[in-house]
Write a protein that holds these residues in place. Structure first.
Motif, short mmCIF file in Angstrom:
data_model
loop_
_atom_site.label_atom_id
_atom_site.label_comp_id
_atom_site.label_asym_id
_atom_site.label_seq_id
_atom_site.Cartn_x
_atom_site.Cartn_y
_atom_site.Cartn_z
N VAL A 122 -16.76 52.90 108.93
CA VAL A 122 -15.82 51.99 108.50
C VAL A 122 -14.62 51.47 109.41
CG1 VAL A 122 -14.31 51.95 106.72
CG2 VAL A 122 -16.35 52.66 106.56
N ARG A 123 -13.86 51.14 109.76
CA ARG A 123 -13.10 50.20 110.34
C ARG A 123 -12.30 49.72 109.46
NH1 ARG A 123 -14.70 53.26 113.12
NH2 ARG A 123 -15.73 53.43 115.14
N LEU A 124 -11.07 50.02 109.29
CA LEU A 124 -9.64 49.13 109.24
C LEU A 124 -9.06 47.78 110.12
CD1 LEU A 124 -7.56 52.37 107.92
CD2 LEU A 124 -9.48 51.45 106.55
N ILE A 125 -9.06 47.21 108.90
CA ILE A 125 -8.30 45.96 109.90
C ILE A 125 -7.28 45.47 109.50
CG2 ILE A 125 -9.41 43.82 109.16
CD1 ILE A 125 -10.31 42.22 111.13
N ASP A 126 -5.75 44.89 110.72
CA ASP A 126 -4.67 44.44 110.32
C ASP A 126 -4.39 43.51 111.10
OD1 ASP A 126 -2.89 43.66 108.72
OD2 ASP A 126 -2.17 45.65 107.87
N SER A 127 -3.21 43.34 111.32
CA SER A 127 -2.19 42.78 112.27
C SER A 127 -0.22 42.66 111.90
CB SER A 127 -3.09 41.12 112.67
OG SER A 127 -1.45 40.44 110.97
N ALA A 248 -5.48 48.85 98.43
CA ALA A 248 -4.55 49.14 99.17
C ALA A 248 -4.36 50.48 99.39
CB ALA A 248 -3.28 48.85 98.05
N ARG A 249 -4.91 51.68 99.22
CA ARG A 249 -4.81 52.61 99.29
C ARG A 249 -5.28 53.26 100.51
NH1 ARG A 249 -5.57 53.40 93.75
NH2 ARG A 249 -7.02 54.03 93.30
N PHE A 250 -6.69 52.26 100.18
CA PHE A 250 -7.67 52.83 101.45
C PHE A 250 -7.13 52.54 102.61
CE2 PHE A 250 -11.83 53.50 104.33
CZ PHE A 250 -11.90 54.77 103.41
N ARG A 251 -6.39 51.54 102.86
CA ARG A 251 -5.65 50.25 103.61
C ARG A 251 -4.23 51.61 104.28
NH1 ARG A 251 -3.92 46.36 103.56
NH2 ARG A 251 -3.90 45.62 105.39
N ARG A 252 -4.45 52.10 104.00
CA ARG A 252 -2.63 52.91 104.51
C ARG A 252 -2.82 53.90 105.48
NH1 ARG A 252 -1.41 55.47 98.40
NH2 ARG A 252 -0.76 54.13 97.41
N ILE A 254 -4.11 52.63 108.23
CA ILE A 254 -3.85 51.21 109.23
C ILE A 254 -2.15 50.92 109.35
CG2 ILE A 254 -4.80 49.08 108.07
CD1 ILE A 254 -5.98 48.55 111.13
N GLU A 255 -1.63 50.64 107.97
CA GLU A 255 -0.28 50.46 107.62
C GLU A 255 0.57 51.80 108.42
OE1 GLU A 255 0.17 50.40 103.81
OE2 GLU A 255 -1.09 48.01 104.04
N VAL A 260 4.03 53.52 113.45
CA VAL A 260 3.91 53.93 114.83
C VAL A 260 4.31 53.36 115.76
CG1 VAL A 260 2.95 55.80 116.25
CG2 VAL A 260 2.98 56.55 113.83
N LEU A 261 3.04 52.21 116.25
CA LEU A 261 3.59 50.98 116.99
C LEU A 261 4.65 50.55 117.07
CD1 LEU A 261 -0.24 50.00 117.04
CD2 LEU A 261 0.28 50.89 118.58
N ALA A 262 5.25 50.08 116.08
CA ALA A 262 6.39 49.57 116.49
C ALA A 262 7.97 50.76 115.40
CB ALA A 262 6.57 49.11 114.26
N THR A 263 8.23 51.45 115.27
CA THR A 263 8.83 52.28 115.49
C THR A 263 9.05 52.99 117.11
OG1 THR A 263 7.63 54.03 114.67
CG2 THR A 263 9.72 52.68 112.97
#
Length: 304
Positions: A122-127, A248-252, A254-255, A260-263
């Motif tokens: 399983v991998r989560l994906i986002d941008s 949506a819950r499972f993707r949290r 990666i959000e 962390v990457l942003a802040t």
């Protein structure tokens, strides 16, 4: 996730610098043994590549990428650790050239420290957007040129001139793959390139990754299935509200990773003057993020 980066404010900086150098240099030596020397000619520099990468980690973690401020701080307060620190321009030049190697070190560290479970499919994906210049000044930018770099970041409610950072992570928020694409490219069109070297995966994304044209191709050629809810007005691929909420819950995780990457690592604002410099800074910040997963264990060994 908060505890993962507590070391930045709680641990002694010298201890962190030492661990980073050991991790980087161990990876550097191992990669050289496997693939040959990184430098093809000339004597080794007085200030080693491992030291350059370590200093880059310091700058991108403690100084939000402000290279001039970070180098000035190290010269004033930690000259004993880096007595041969080169000039700002020379350091920036070497750091930029080391971008591909920085990414190889991240991959080595991920494997060496067992951060990704090889049996987990399983991998989560986002941008997330990478802002290179303001939207209004994008046409005058020298780092990137072209209409494809003008886009929209719906998650930020803003127009973007720059790039889009696509990543896949495990459910434990460890980054597996990442790539940069022009800001105007849609997430579903960059997805195949992001996982082109992967097989036998279940990708879980938001509605931006729902693409009935791409999904059969990924399944046929890579045995990769995509779980992404369709648009709410879709009748052909309609999902129940409960199914959408479950994804949506499972993707949290990666959000949280992007948060962390942003802040912490300021990844959305690389502050680079060239494309190669920009890629090097993104690679450094992703390496710093990856190092955070092992820092607490190493600090405990060092101080225990």
């Amino acid at each position: 996730m908060k505890s993962m980066t507590n070391y930045i404010t709680e641990a002694k900086w010298v201890d962190v610098f030492l661990i980073w150098y050991v991790l980087v240099d161990s990876a550097y030596q191992s990669l050289e043994q496997q693939y040959g020397e990184w430098r093809q000619s000339g004597p080794p520099p007085v200030f080693s590549d491992s030291e350059v990468i370590t200093v880059a980690l310091i700058i991108d973690t403690y100084f939000h990428g402000n290279e001039e401020l970070g180098l000035s701080f190290l010269r004033q307060y930690h000259s004993e650790l880096f007595p041969q620190l080169p000039s700002n321009g020379h350091f920036n030049e070497r750091r930029t050239r080391l971008g591909p190697l920085i990414e190889q070190i991240r991959c080595w560290l991920t494997v060496q420290e067992g951060l990704l479970t090889t049996t987990d499919p399983v991998r989560l994906i986002d941008s997330a957007p990478i802002f290179v210049a303001t939207y209004g000044r994008g046409g005058d930018n020298q780092t990137l040129t072209g209409h494809e770099y003008f886009g929209v970041a719906s998650s930020h409610g803003a127009k973007v001139f720059g790039l889009r950072l696509d990543i896949t992570t495990s459910h434990d928020q460890v980054i597996d793959q990442w790539m940069l694409a022009p800001a105007s490219y849609h997430d579903s069109t960059t997805m195949p390139a992001l996982v082109e070297d992967q097989n036998d995966l279940l990708l879980i994304g938001d509605g931006a990754y729902h693409n009935p044209t791409v999904e059969p191709v990924l399944h046929h050629h890579h045995q990769i299935d995509v779980l992404a809810p369709p648009r709410q007005d879709s009748r052909l691929y309609a999902w129940s509200k409960a199914a959408i909420q479950t994804v949506a819950r499972f993707r949290r995780p990666i959000e949280s990773a992007f948060s962390v990457l942003a802040t912490v690592f300021n990844i959305e604002h690389p502050q680079a003057r060239s494309l190669h410099g920009l890629v090097s800074r993104i690679a450094t910040r992703i390496l710093a993020y990856t190092c955070s997963f092992v820092m607490n264990n190493y600090l405990a060994l060092l101080t225990g």
